[in-house]
Design a protein around this motif. Structure first.
Motif, PDB file in Angstrom:
ATOM      1  N   SER A   1       1.204   4.227  -2.976  1.00  0.00           N
ATOM      2  CA  SER A   1       0.931   5.441  -2.613  1.00  0.00           C
ATOM      3  C   SER A   1       2.043   6.307  -3.206  1.00  0.00           C
ATOM      4  CB  SER A   1       0.495   5.766  -1.289  1.00  0.00           C
ATOM      5  OG  SER A   1       1.598   5.516  -0.491  1.00  0.00           O
TER       6      SER A   1
ATOM      7  N   GLY B   1       1.779   8.906  -6.486  1.00  0.00           N
ATOM      8  CA  GLY B   1       1.639  10.316  -5.925  1.00  0.00           C
ATOM      9  C   GLY B   1       2.169  11.240  -6.926  1.00  0.00           C
TER      10      GLY B   1
ATOM     11  N   HIS C   1       0.789  -1.037   0.073  1.00  0.00           N
ATOM     12  CA  HIS C   1      -0.005  -0.017  -0.108  1.00  0.00           C
ATOM     13  C   HIS C   1       0.833   1.350   0.055  1.00  0.00           C
ATOM     14  CE1 HIS C   1      -3.336   2.537   0.802  1.00  0.00           C
ATOM     15  NE2 HIS C   1      -2.619   3.201   1.794  1.00  0.00           N
TER      16      HIS C   1
END
Length: 94
Positions: free
Chosen positions: A44, A48, A40
């Motif tokens: 991210s 991003g 995870h």
């Protein structure tokens, strides 16, 4: 080897080891609230820097790792075909 090449080789080795360990680290699901999930966090970080309107177009690193895991089953899927071709390959030589 010059110093820059040594540093680059060490970073590449560390990144490769991390990428190989990521599926094993995410295999143990934790019921602890707020537990850190490696995949995870990697997803991210990777998404991003991508514009929000283009995030759906790119596969996440976890999706790419799942695709690599599916490749492990390919030799077993090809066993029926290779067993039928085994007598012919002896005639062709190498």
């Amino acid at each position: 080897m010059i110093t820059a090449q040594r540093v680059l080789a060490a970073v590449a080795l560390a990144a490769g080891a991390t990428a190989l360990a990521a599926p094993a680290a995410s295999a143990a699901h934790s019921d602890v609230p707020g537990a850190l999930s490696l995949t995870h966090e990697l997803d991210s970080l990777a998404t991003g820097s991508v514009a929000p309107e283009h995030r759906d177009e790119l596969p996440t690193p976890s999706q790419q790792l799942n695709g690599l895991n599916r490749l492990a089953g390919v030799p077993h899927d090809l066993d029926p075909l290779t067993s039928q071709l085994a007598p012919v390959t002896g005639l062709l030589g190498s």
